[in-house]
Write an enzyme that holds these catalytic residues in place. Sequence first.
Site, PDB file in Angstrom:
ATOM      1  CE  LYS A   1     -16.588  57.015  42.073  1.00 52.07           C
ATOM      2  NZ  LYS A   1     -15.443  57.895  42.397  1.00 52.07           N
TER       3      LYS A   1
HETATM    4  C1  E4P Z   1     -11.781  56.740  41.628  1.00 49.05           C
HETATM    5  O1  E4P Z   1     -13.332  57.035  40.890  1.00 49.05           O
HETATM    6  C2  E4P Z   1     -11.550  56.662  42.563  1.00 49.05           C
HETATM    7  O2  E4P Z   1     -12.399  58.190  43.070  1.00 49.05           O
HETATM    8  C3  E4P Z   1      -9.837  57.232  42.407  1.00 49.05           C
HETATM    9  O3  E4P Z   1      -9.672  57.862  41.462  1.00 49.05           O
HETATM   10  C4  E4P Z   1      -9.092  56.203  42.872  1.00 49.05           C
HETATM   11  O4  E4P Z   1      -8.064  56.792  43.034  1.00 49.05           O
HETATM   12  P1  E4P Z   1      -7.485  55.942  44.241  1.00 49.05           P
HETATM   13  O5  E4P Z   1      -6.656  54.728  44.695  1.00 49.05           O
HETATM   14  O6  E4P Z   1      -5.389  57.061  44.130  1.00 49.05           O
HETATM   15  O7  E4P Z   1      -7.042  56.233  46.213  1.00 49.05           O
END
Ligand code: E4P
Length: 225
Positions: A83
């Site tokens: 990521k």
């Molecule tokens: C995705 O990869 C992120 O980890 C996640 O969806 C972020 O979500 P949030 O905005 O609810 O923290």
Amino acid sequence: MKFFLDTADIKEVKEAASWGILDGVTTNPSHIAKSGKHFKDVVCEIAAIVPGPISAEVTATDVDGMLEQAHEYAAWGSNIVIKIPLILDGLKAVKKLSEEGIKTNVTLCFSSTQALLAAKAGATYISPFVGRLDDIGTEGMEVIREIRAIYDNYDYSTQILTASARSPLHIRDAAIAGSDVVTMPFETFTKLVKHPLTDIGLAKFLEDWKKVPQDKQPESGPTVK
Ligand code: E4P
């Protein structure tokens, strides 16, 4: 549409995996911090439970640092996806990793033009954060629709991974918009199956079933041919 769980909580991963419809897991530094465990331990534990793609996020912000971390994480398992944040150095790292055949998930995407750049760099997944856009009064799902149109126009194979999805409505709208994947918190995943009319209907059927004679039919009774 593929369903990913957005968590680093092993209990949640095990439970969701037992339902048979979990395709992968996304983690981020905040989830890892919440788990209270070492990064490698959590990621490897999740990767051993779920055979699908498991996203592990780099914390370096320069291309060399990102590549070093990416190579380290990729060696942890064949289902690890790297990521990478949507910044210039991130795009450079994605380009290099895609040439090496290492899968990437480009995160912290908030616009369709950012998503276009990620696809051009060869990202495996693009993660637009719909919930965080909604939080600031911009319709997050519109970005998903725009990216779908752009990727289809040019036949990009980058998969749209709707992220920051926090409600069943987000899941429904992502599916309608043609998102390839959606990642969601465990709580949202559990909400998807629930409908009050299902519970009321089941209770009534089970109640009525009690009125059906339950003694065993004689051998010579009617059969369907
Ligand atoms: C995705 O990869 C992120 O980890 C996640 O969806 C972020 O979500 P949030 O905005 O609810 O923290």
